[in-house]
Write a protein that holds these residues in place. Sequence first.
Motif, PDB file in Angstrom:
ATOM      1  N   LEU A 257       0.859  -1.188   0.000  1.00 40.78           N
ATOM      2  CA  LEU A 257       0.000   0.000   0.000  1.00 40.78           C
ATOM      3  C   LEU A 257       0.891   1.230   0.000  1.00 40.78           C
ATOM      4  O   LEU A 257       1.843   1.312   0.788  1.00 40.78           O
ATOM      5  N   LYS A 258       0.574   2.187  -0.869  1.00 42.00           N
ATOM      6  CA  LYS A 258       1.369   3.404  -0.995  1.00 42.00           C
ATOM      7  C   LYS A 258       0.526   4.630  -0.671  1.00 42.00           C
ATOM      8  O   LYS A 258      -0.652   4.711  -1.035  1.00 42.00           O
ATOM      9  N   ASN A 259       1.163   5.568   0.059  1.00 38.21           N
ATOM     10  CA  ASN A 259       0.596   6.900   0.304  1.00 38.21           C
ATOM     11  C   ASN A 259      -0.789   6.852   0.952  1.00 38.21           C
ATOM     12  O   ASN A 259      -1.709   7.555   0.551  1.00 38.21           O
ATOM     13  N   ALA A 260      -0.918   6.018   1.968  1.00 35.38           N
ATOM     14  CA  ALA A 260      -2.195   5.875   2.664  1.00 35.38           C
ATOM     15  C   ALA A 260      -2.119   6.476   4.063  1.00 35.38           C
ATOM     16  O   ALA A 260      -1.035   6.829   4.552  1.00 35.38           O
ATOM     17  N   THR A 261      -3.271   6.601   4.685  1.00 37.96           N
ATOM     18  CA  THR A 261      -3.363   7.154   6.036  1.00 37.96           C
ATOM     19  C   THR A 261      -3.806   6.096   7.042  1.00 37.96           C
ATOM     20  O   THR A 261      -3.416   6.124   8.196  1.00 37.96           O
ATOM     21  N   GLU A 262      -4.628   5.177   6.563  1.00 32.77           N
ATOM     22  CA  GLU A 262      -5.147   4.126   7.446  1.00 32.77           C
ATOM     23  C   GLU A 262      -5.397   2.881   6.616  1.00 32.77           C
ATOM     24  O   GLU A 262      -5.817   2.955   5.462  1.00 32.77           O
ATOM     25  N   ALA A 263      -5.139   1.711   7.189  1.00 29.54           N
ATOM     26  CA  ALA A 263      -5.360   0.465   6.460  1.00 29.54           C
ATOM     27  C   ALA A 263      -5.581  -0.681   7.434  1.00 29.54           C
ATOM     28  O   ALA A 263      -5.140  -0.635   8.594  1.00 29.54           O
ATOM     29  N   LEU A 264      -6.258  -1.714   6.940  1.00 32.26           N
ATOM     30  CA  LEU A 264      -6.442  -2.944   7.692  1.00 32.26           C
ATOM     31  C   LEU A 264      -5.831  -4.088   6.901  1.00 32.26           C
ATOM     32  O   LEU A 264      -5.989  -4.161   5.676  1.00 32.26           O
ATOM     33  N   ILE A 265      -5.126  -4.971   7.592  1.00 32.86           N
ATOM     34  CA  ILE A 265      -4.642  -6.203   6.976  1.00 32.86           C
ATOM     35  C   ILE A 265      -5.413  -7.363   7.606  1.00 32.86           C
ATOM     36  O   ILE A 265      -5.484  -7.499   8.832  1.00 32.86           O
ATOM     37  N   TYR A 266      -6.002  -8.193   6.749  1.00 30.42           N
ATOM     38  CA  TYR A 266      -6.741  -9.377   7.194  1.00 30.42           C
ATOM     39  C   TYR A 266      -5.872 -10.613   6.910  1.00 30.42           C
ATOM     40  O   TYR A 266      -5.355 -10.765   5.799  1.00 30.42           O
ATOM     41  N   VAL A 267      -5.747 -11.474   7.896  1.00 33.60           N
ATOM     42  CA  VAL A 267      -4.974 -12.714   7.728  1.00 33.60           C
ATOM     43  C   VAL A 267      -5.887 -13.893   8.070  1.00 33.60           C
ATOM     44  O   VAL A 267      -6.382 -13.997   9.191  1.00 33.60           O
ATOM     45  N   SER A 268      -6.093 -14.762   7.105  1.00 33.56           N
ATOM     46  CA  SER A 268      -6.958 -15.927   7.290  1.00 33.56           C
ATOM     47  C   SER A 268      -6.148 -17.190   7.046  1.00 33.56           C
ATOM     48  O   SER A 268      -5.408 -17.291   6.070  1.00 33.56           O
ATOM     49  N   ILE A 269      -6.306 -18.174   7.945  1.00 32.54           N
ATOM     50  CA  ILE A 269      -5.515 -19.407   7.884  1.00 32.54           C
ATOM     51  C   ILE A 269      -6.441 -20.614   8.056  1.00 32.54           C
ATOM     52  O   ILE A 269      -7.383 -20.574   8.853  1.00 32.54           O
ATOM     53  N   ALA A 270      -6.164 -21.671   7.328  1.00 24.15           N
ATOM     54  CA  ALA A 270      -6.889 -22.930   7.514  1.00 24.15           C
ATOM     55  C   ALA A 270      -5.981 -24.087   7.121  1.00 24.15           C
ATOM     56  O   ALA A 270      -5.026 -23.922   6.358  1.00 24.15           O
ATOM     57  N   THR A 271      -6.293 -25.264   7.646  1.00 28.01           N
ATOM     58  CA  THR A 271      -5.568 -26.482   7.260  1.00 28.01           C
ATOM     59  C   THR A 271      -6.569 -27.559   6.859  1.00 28.01           C
ATOM     60  O   THR A 271      -7.771 -27.432   7.101  1.00 28.01           O
ATOM     61  N   SER A 272      -6.047 -28.638   6.309  1.00 22.17           N
ATOM     62  CA  SER A 272      -6.918 -29.741   5.882  1.00 22.17           C
ATOM     63  C   SER A 272      -7.131 -30.765   6.992  1.00 22.17           C
ATOM     64  O   SER A 272      -7.813 -31.781   6.774  1.00 22.17           O
TER      65      SER A 272
END
Length: 802
Positions: A257-272
């Motif tokens: 992300l470039k030249n932003a003021t606020e952001a959210l990062i979502y991290v989703s994980i799953a296994t078999s």
Amino acid sequence: MKSNFIKKLLLVFVFSSLYINMTAQSSHVLWYNQPADFFEESLVLGNGKLGATVFGGVNLDKIYLNDITLWSGEPVNANMNPEAYKNIPAIREALKNENYKLADELNKKIEGKNSESYAPLGTMEITNSNKGKVTNYYRELDISNAISRVTYEIDGVKFTREYFVSAPDQIMIIKLTSSQKGALNFDINSSSLLKSNVSVKDNVLSMNGVAPIYENPDYPVVPSFLLEKERGTRFSTLMKIKNTDGTIVSSGTSLGLKNATEALIYVSIATSFNGFDKNPASDGLNDKAIALENLNKAFAKAFDKLKQTHIDDYQKFYNRVSLNLGKTAAPNLPTNERLLRYADGKEDKNLEILYFQYGRYLLISSSRTMGVPANLQGIWNPYLNPPWSSNYTMNINLEENYWLAENTNLSEMHLPLLSFIKNLSVTGKITAKTFYGVNEGWASAHNSDIWAMTNPVGNFGKEDPSWACWPLSGAWLSTHIWEHYVFTQDKNYLKNEGYPIMKGASQFFLGWMITDKNGNLITSPSTSPENKYIAPDGFIGATMYGGTADLAMIRECFDKTIKASKVLDIDTEFRSQLEAALSKFYPYQIGKKGNLQEWYFDWNDEDPKHRHQSQLFGLFPGDHITPEKTPDLAEASKKTLEIKGDETTGWSKGWRINLWARLWDGNRAYKMFRELLRYVDPDGKKTEKPRRGGGTYPNLFDAHPPFQIDGNFGGAAAVAEMLVQSNENEIRLLPALPDVWESGTVKGICARGGFGISMEWNNKILKKVTVFSKIGGKTTLICGDKKQNITLKKGQKMEINW
């Protein structure tokens, strides 16, 4: 003039409040004024499945990611050594002839494979392109809401990061903000030590991989992705940015992300992973679909809603218990400096509370997946080959993880262990027959893994029997079932789930025990976990008969199974068999030193200060040795602890604190509690005078060393044990209160019988106690020489001025 005077008073009040807030020491926040350089300085988050280890770096923020269901291997072949049991008669004959060297060698024939390993999923890196001098750096973990924060300034611009892992939404969220519009610039990368590939599509960074299919310390790391369709547990990690301004950019393997003021990062994980008995490749869950569904659902929600849902879910567990130990004069310092100051003998009551509540925080964060309990490192493991495979070590460590579950009001967190024991009882039926020649019941041994492996370990005869050959964990684990019942009074659970497992454990030991030459029931062969004896001829060995620890655990197993059958009013004939067997047990022996003997004979230990104290099981976590009912055995237990001394590993110290608490020696328990909080340098840190040994790392992780989470759990459980002890009929208040905790309050501690306890004391004298009953019942309150019988209806609360 009057208004100016009022304004000045207000200013004084405001600045005084600020000063108080700055100097008041927190009992629920870990904080630091620099990023973490080592794992043992990082701050951990988790929702019982997804674990995150946050370093909080400025230019590079590293986050280790774990999933509690990502292990090497696949369902265990419980029938791996089908004729092992045929060696049992020869071992017993060697022992009968007092040929201990031969018995040790033959015992190796009763070994199977070693456990699988808990695997590291990957590392997430957030690279920031803001250059300049960093000032006002601050990093914290607030365990009252399970949120971590990092703040710092560069050239007058304040940057903030906020991290949490949500159980309701099965997602990790990182919120990044800058005080200056457009000042936020970062890239995200992901990598794994396992076989994996990374790609970016439609502004989603995905990493897909597979865990190794067999336990192997020398597992080769293959950088290219190799898809073996028929073997191994799959994993998927998805990362996506939500921005309010700025521009999302990507390459083949990174997202930014470039030249932003606020952001959210979502991290989703799953296994078999789809259960201990299902092949994770051919019968596994669709990890990619699950990860994507969780990501999309969370992405559609507002941040404030995600955060509040997370806090509400977490606090419904955490807020059940509060503890205050009175006034503290300790200054407000970063947590690592607090530990150093405390290690020098200084007072810091709020650090003691913080450590207690941190143990509860770790259990909530690592134990919410059915059938998959917290392992040796909870859920936080960055290593391809973690210490002791980060497995389930069941001769103390797995059980110690759960000592605080019921009494610190986290009964739901006990369920992953209880459901795991049910899994063990399935594979354990085969183990009982093939390794021990017992056709009824189930058995489990020293180590296990996510596949509910129950065989004795040792790599088929290559390892030392002192730790590899030990079939007693079923006895120990079955007592957790009774503990869950006696705290919750959940008779449906006991009838439908718990009792059949307890009965199966007892059936195995009825078939396993034999009589000695005097007609006493004993075990043969027997070992005492990880310790060795010195025989009269000088032979140092592990294999014996009639070990005290064996008999203590089976006593407890039989006793609780008898009680369960009485509660359910079933199995009177089987109950009679157990009662008859108990009456024939080889009795406890007090040695010439006044100690409780560990061995059948009064032999010396190879290591008199050995970290295990398994022969004291009946004192704690068992309850058939007490200062009141068995004073001679309690005194012998005390002598054993004195011989062993106080210097030991982290988890062992946690156990010994509980043992001293059960002996009602609050000051000795507190002395060891302080030593458990002794500062230990991170493993990789090089200093002129390194602080090593058992204790506590800068991030409050337990130092075995290396890191093992059981010491955290054992230490937290011990605090509750010092304040409240109970059995089915009575609740003992302040039984091991140390002098330094002369005044305080506690709310929400649980007692056996389905009771909740809150109380207030001053000058070491109980002033007020409030008792709450979950389902109604009778108990006797005891404090000092005073007793009071109470009867409560379901949901009733009684307040007593003591």
